[in-house]
Enzyme design. Structure first.
Site, PDB file in Angstrom:
ATOM      1  N   CYS A 248     -41.034   4.819  -1.113  1.00 43.74           N
ATOM      2  CA  CYS A 248     -42.311   5.143  -1.752  1.00 43.74           C
ATOM      3  C   CYS A 248     -42.747   6.583  -1.459  1.00 43.74           C
ATOM      4  O   CYS A 248     -42.136   7.515  -1.967  1.00 43.74           O
ATOM      5  CB  CYS A 248     -43.367   4.119  -1.350  1.00 43.74           C
ATOM      6  SG  CYS A 248     -44.785   4.086  -2.481  1.00 43.74           S
ATOM      7  N   HIS A 333     -40.754  -0.915  -3.344  1.00 42.85           N
ATOM      8  CA  HIS A 333     -40.821  -1.510  -2.008  1.00 42.85           C
ATOM      9  C   HIS A 333     -39.774  -2.611  -1.834  1.00 42.85           C
ATOM     10  O   HIS A 333     -40.024  -3.770  -2.172  1.00 42.85           O
ATOM     11  CB  HIS A 333     -42.215  -2.088  -1.757  1.00 42.85           C
ATOM     12  CG  HIS A 333     -43.268  -1.051  -1.599  1.00 42.85           C
ATOM     13  ND1 HIS A 333     -43.637  -0.543  -0.375  1.00 42.85           N
ATOM     14  CD2 HIS A 333     -44.014  -0.382  -2.514  1.00 42.85           C
ATOM     15  CE1 HIS A 333     -44.575   0.377  -0.544  1.00 42.85           C
ATOM     16  NE2 HIS A 333     -44.816   0.489  -1.838  1.00 42.85           N
ATOM     17  N   GLU A 335     -38.983  -3.971   0.846  1.00 45.43           N
ATOM     18  CA  GLU A 335     -39.462  -4.883   1.890  1.00 45.43           C
ATOM     19  C   GLU A 335     -40.554  -5.805   1.379  1.00 45.43           C
ATOM     20  O   GLU A 335     -41.163  -6.541   2.162  1.00 45.43           O
ATOM     21  CB  GLU A 335     -40.001  -4.060   3.066  1.00 45.43           C
ATOM     22  CG  GLU A 335     -41.432  -3.583   2.953  1.00 45.43           C
ATOM     23  CD  GLU A 335     -41.676  -2.523   1.892  1.00 45.43           C
ATOM     24  OE1 GLU A 335     -42.847  -2.261   1.565  1.00 45.43           O
ATOM     25  OE2 GLU A 335     -40.693  -1.947   1.374  1.00 45.43           O
TER      26      GLU A 335
END
EC number: 6.3.5.5
Length: 366
Positions: A248, A333, A335
């Protein structure tokens, strides 16, 4: 009887609803998020620092809040806007209501408004400054304030850790530069056996190299990447010396360090349903995203970076890798918590990159 509250935008429009959360009325940049679940993770994501989130899904708060799913210890957003907030959530993990948590952290909100109309306005006109008031007669004064107020420029300074700390693992060592990291980045690294040292965003390349890590990760974070000038020499100083992975804001800073440029998007990407194409495999991943800036694809032509992923909705850059050095990044993202988890494999790729680099170094020094 529910107390009235008004959401006011800098263009003079306003929306009447009812009070949610704190009476600590704030102003901020209003954005929208299209995810259907994960509101706890969203409100605790440091990338939303200083922003007011409009949730497009009509019912928010129906499974409550628990202590385990926060992405940061203290939410730093400036407000939320919902169609309906559940007053009686039901879930076996629930410990507090959404209203309770907003009140605890001094975050105002408004419910009972037409979130579809607000979202359409943001899509048509771009992100706007917005604020809350509980008095209709104060709306004109608030509009004038919104038109004049300057919002903070460097939100990273607010959310980055002030001192280094360690999340223990047993195998590879990773330095995570904290620009406003989500806790699930640390979890994903720990699950893969990585010992993670989280450091402030002002940490220098020399300080990182002195820790002798096996890899460096640049986290997500809020705001304009061009404001975080101190990160550029740090990235340039470690590139090629140890493997590198950016997420990001970390992705944007990686690109800027190599001579690319960024731009502010009209309304950004925020949600859990963004399709991204891997140009190397042809596979499409559904990704979680939260960013209002992107890398100018034309500015990459004179760099040593190669585009690896593109957003299918608008063609913006979603992934990069260095042509010769062990370094890569993604705008989205991997994660993502609570999901989707299509891109978790990128953490495996990072671990493999560190392992291979370490093995090559061992042979060179043998």
């Amino acid at each position: 009887m529910q107390s009235k509250r008004y959401l006011v935008l800098e263009d003079g429009s306003f929306y009447e609803g009812y009070r949610l959360g704190s009476d600590n009325l704030t102003v901020g940049e209003i954005v929208f998020n299209t995810a259907m679940t994960g509101y706890q993770e969203t409100i605790s994501d440091p990338s939303y620092t200083g922003q007011i989130i409009t949730f497009t899904y009509p019912l928010i708060g129906n499974y409550g809040i628990n202590r385990d799913d926060f992405e940061s210890l203290v939410p730093t957003l400036n407000g939320i806007v919902v169609k309906e907030a559940s007053a009686h959530p039901s879930n076996f993990r629930q410990q507090k209501t959404l209203h309770d948590v907003l009140e605890l952290h001094q975050i105002p909100g408004i419910a009972g408004v037409d979130t579809r109309s607000i979202t359409r306005k943001i899509r048509q006109h771009g992100v706007l400054k917005a604020g809350f008031t509980d008095r209709k007669e104060d709306i004109d004064q608030l509009v004038k304030h919104l038109q004049q107020v300057e919002l903070p420029k460097n939100e990273v300074e607010i959310v980055s850790t002030k001192t280094p700390y360690v999340s223990t693992g047993k195998d590879l060592s990773v330095v995570l530069v904290d620009f406003g990291k989500k806790q699930n980045i640390v979890r994903e690294l720990n699950v893969r056996g990585c010992n993670v040292t989280v450091v402030p965003y002002t940490t220098t390349a020399e300080e990182i190299l002195a820790m002798a890590p096996d890899g460096v990760m640049l986290s997500n974070g809020p705001g304009n990447p061009e404001v975080v000038e101190c990160a550029i020499p740090m990235i340039q100083g470690i590139l090629g010396k140890i493997p590198f992975f950016g997420i990001c804001l970390g992705h944007q800073l990686f690109a800027l360090s190599q001579g690319a440029s960024s731009f502010k998007m009209k309304f950004g990407h925020r949600g859990a349903n963004h399709p991204v194409k891997n140009l190397e495999t042809g596979k499409v991943d559904i990704t979680s995203q939260n960013h209002g800036y992107a890398i100018d694809i034309d500015s990459l032509k004179s760099t040593d970076l190669e585009v690896t992923h593109l957003a299918l909705n608008d063609g913006t850059v979603e992934g990069l890798k260095h042509k010769t050095l062990p370094a890569f990044s993604v705008q989205y993202h991997p994660e993502a918590n609570p999901g989707p988890s299509d891109s978790n494999y990128l953490f495996d790729d990072f671990v493999a990159m560190m392992t291979n680099f370490k093995e090559k170094e061992r042979h060179i020094n043998a």
